[in-house]
Write a protein that holds these residues in place. Structure first.
Motif, PDB file in Angstrom:
ATOM      1  N   TYR A 153       0.845  -1.203   0.000  1.00 34.09           N
ATOM      2  CA  TYR A 153       0.000   0.000   0.000  1.00 34.09           C
ATOM      3  C   TYR A 153       0.878   1.251   0.000  1.00 34.09           C
ATOM      4  O   TYR A 153       0.636   2.196  -0.776  1.00 34.09           O
ATOM      5  CB  TYR A 153      -0.909   0.000   1.220  1.00 34.09           C
ATOM      6  N   ALA A 154       1.895   1.287   0.869  1.00 36.23           N
ATOM      7  CA  ALA A 154       2.784   2.446   0.962  1.00 36.23           C
ATOM      8  C   ALA A 154       3.523   2.671  -0.349  1.00 36.23           C
ATOM      9  O   ALA A 154       3.659   3.815  -0.811  1.00 36.23           O
ATOM     10  CB  ALA A 154       3.773   2.257   2.106  1.00 36.23           C
ATOM     11  N   LEU A 155       3.996   1.598  -0.972  1.00 37.02           N
ATOM     12  CA  LEU A 155       4.712   1.705  -2.241  1.00 37.02           C
ATOM     13  C   LEU A 155       3.800   2.278  -3.328  1.00 37.02           C
ATOM     14  O   LEU A 155       4.199   3.198  -4.070  1.00 37.02           O
ATOM     15  CB  LEU A 155       5.240   0.337  -2.655  1.00 37.02           C
ATOM     16  N   ASN A 156       2.602   1.766  -3.430  1.00 40.52           N
ATOM     17  CA  ASN A 156       1.656   2.254  -4.437  1.00 40.52           C
ATOM     18  C   ASN A 156       1.309   3.722  -4.210  1.00 40.52           C
ATOM     19  O   ASN A 156       1.193   4.510  -5.150  1.00 40.52           O
ATOM     20  CB  ASN A 156       0.386   1.416  -4.419  1.00 40.52           C
ATOM     21  N   LYS A 157       1.149   4.097  -2.932  1.00 42.05           N
ATOM     22  CA  LYS A 157       0.784   5.470  -2.604  1.00 42.05           C
ATOM     23  C   LYS A 157       1.911   6.437  -2.951  1.00 42.05           C
ATOM     24  O   LYS A 157       1.678   7.526  -3.493  1.00 42.05           O
ATOM     25  CB  LYS A 157       0.440   5.572  -1.114  1.00 42.05           C
ATOM     26  N   ILE A 158       3.150   6.042  -2.650  1.00 39.38           N
ATOM     27  CA  ILE A 158       4.293   6.889  -2.980  1.00 39.38           C
ATOM     28  C   ILE A 158       4.410   7.062  -4.488  1.00 39.38           C
ATOM     29  O   ILE A 158       4.605   8.172  -4.998  1.00 39.38           O
ATOM     30  CB  ILE A 158       5.588   6.290  -2.398  1.00 39.38           C
ATOM     31  N   ARG A 159       4.296   5.966  -5.213  1.00 41.55           N
ATOM     32  CA  ARG A 159       4.389   6.041  -6.678  1.00 41.55           C
ATOM     33  C   ARG A 159       3.321   6.964  -7.247  1.00 41.55           C
ATOM     34  O   ARG A 159       3.571   7.730  -8.179  1.00 41.55           O
ATOM     35  CB  ARG A 159       4.259   4.645  -7.274  1.00 41.55           C
ATOM     36  N   GLU A 160       2.130   6.872  -6.702  1.00 45.13           N
ATOM     37  CA  GLU A 160       1.033   7.719  -7.184  1.00 45.13           C
ATOM     38  C   GLU A 160       1.306   9.194  -6.886  1.00 45.13           C
ATOM     39  O   GLU A 160       1.106  10.056  -7.745  1.00 45.13           O
ATOM     40  CB  GLU A 160      -0.272   7.287  -6.523  1.00 45.13           C
ATOM     41  N   LYS A 161       1.773   9.473  -5.671  1.00 38.92           N
ATOM     42  CA  LYS A 161       1.995  10.863  -5.264  1.00 38.92           C
ATOM     43  C   LYS A 161       3.118  11.532  -6.058  1.00 38.92           C
ATOM     44  O   LYS A 161       3.090  12.749  -6.269  1.00 38.92           O
ATOM     45  CB  LYS A 161       2.294  10.931  -3.764  1.00 38.92           C
ATOM     46  N   ILE A 162       4.120  10.777  -6.491  1.00 35.13           N
ATOM     47  CA  ILE A 162       5.248  11.383  -7.201  1.00 35.13           C
ATOM     48  C   ILE A 162       5.186  11.117  -8.701  1.00 35.13           C
ATOM     49  O   ILE A 162       6.133  11.411  -9.429  1.00 35.13           O
ATOM     50  CB  ILE A 162       6.592  10.881  -6.636  1.00 35.13           C
ATOM     51  N   ASN A 163       4.073  10.539  -9.149  1.00 31.77           N
ATOM     52  CA  ASN A 163       3.903  10.222 -10.575  1.00 31.77           C
ATOM     53  C   ASN A 163       5.029   9.333 -11.099  1.00 31.77           C
ATOM     54  O   ASN A 163       5.617   9.591 -12.163  1.00 31.77           O
ATOM     55  CB  ASN A 163       3.825  11.513 -11.403  1.00 31.77           C
ATOM     56  N   ASP A 164       5.331   8.304 -10.349  1.00 24.50           N
ATOM     57  CA  ASP A 164       6.423   7.387 -10.698  1.00 24.50           C
ATOM     58  C   ASP A 164       5.904   6.282 -11.609  1.00 24.50           C
ATOM     59  O   ASP A 164       5.818   5.119 -11.230  1.00 24.50           O
ATOM     60  CB  ASP A 164       7.032   6.805  -9.417  1.00 24.50           C
ATOM     61  N   SER A 165       5.561   6.651 -12.823  1.00 23.95           N
ATOM     62  CA  SER A 165       5.016   5.681 -13.769  1.00 23.95           C
ATOM     63  C   SER A 165       6.058   4.666 -14.214  1.00 23.95           C
ATOM     64  O   SER A 165       5.727   3.549 -14.631  1.00 23.95           O
ATOM     65  CB  SER A 165       4.454   6.407 -14.999  1.00 23.95           C
TER      66      SER A 165
END
Length: 259
Positions: A190-202
């Protein structure tokens, strides 16, 4: 012990420095078990330094000092205990080239220029503001970075502390309590997905996040979990009920409105 204490101090008969080193070693073992390797390990903020040094040594990686540096002569509050989102945002220097010395956060990216795989060691992740700001700026400046990994030497923080540290209400934490109840693997995903979403880490540059499980943290400190207050990680307190938390949250919300 993981962030406010002087590393040279003794708490409950335990050396703060030795506990932090042990957490760094444990974090390294948990990270290695996931099958990843890194070129360098760096602490964020400086209270994670002791753990990061031990972690780097165990991983056989370079210890890189420093990713982020806090100005200890201004605004000594940690971001997670500041009253409002605006206050916390003002404490983060989003421009690493900025010369305003009043800002409490400074980015030093030179040490990362030659590093393709980096492990960032956090003492804890409460709201995630500092971490998200750092990762956003770094990926923007160095888009060719292959991998960034994250390690928190404290378990997921999911609930307020009614015993002296003002960490606001349950809804403001990076990890929701309901997610934490699903176990450490679900929490990390969950934390990994949230970080990726917040920083636009596509591109998936941020590869992993590792937390110290709450029972392992208690073992490092030499306590049985039932004899150690870990309410901020479990939501269960020796001296506080759910109704008490609700009242505390309402009071804090009222104080914020009048701040």
């Amino acid at each position: 012990m993981v962030y406010f204490s002087d590393p040279a101090s003794i708490e409950n008969g335990l050396s703060v420095s030795k506990v932090r080193s042990s957490l760094g070693i444990l974090g390294a073992e948990l990270f290695k078990a996931k099958g990843y390797e890194v070129d360098a390990v760096s602490p964020v903020p400086e209270t994670a330094r002791t753990a990061a040094i031990a972690c780097a040594k165990r991983l056989g990686a370079t210890y890189a000092e420093d990713v982020i540096r806090k100005n200890r002569f201004y605004n000594k509050q940690r971001q997670f205990i500041q009253c409002s989102e605006q206050d916390r945002g003002c404490s983060l220097a989003q421009d690493p080239e900025k010369k305003d010395m009043h800002m409490s956060t400074k980015y030093l990216f030179d040490v990362w220029r030659a590093k393709e795989r980096m492990l960032i060691v956090e003492d804890s992740i409460v709201r995630g503001n500092t971490l998200v700001g750092l990762l956003s700026e770094f990926i923007k400046r160095f888009p060719k970075t292959k991998e960034i990994h994250l390690l928190s030497t404290f378990p997921p923080v999911v609930s307020p502390c009614p015993n002296g540290i003002d960490m606001q209400t349950k809804g403001e934490f990076f990890i929701p309590y309901i997610i934490c109840e699903q176990g450490i693997e679900a929490t990390e995903q969950y934390a990994l997905n949230k970080i990726r979403e917040k920083i636009n880490d596509s591109a998936g540059i941020v590869k992993s996040i590792t937390y110290i499980p709450v029972n392992e943290y208690a073992n490092i400190k030499g306590f049985k979990l039932e004899n150690l207050c870990m309410g901020c990680c479990t939501g269960k307190y020796p001296n506080c009920t759910e109704e008490d938390l609700r009242k505390i949250g309402e009071q804090r919300n009222r104080e914020k409105k009048h701040a």
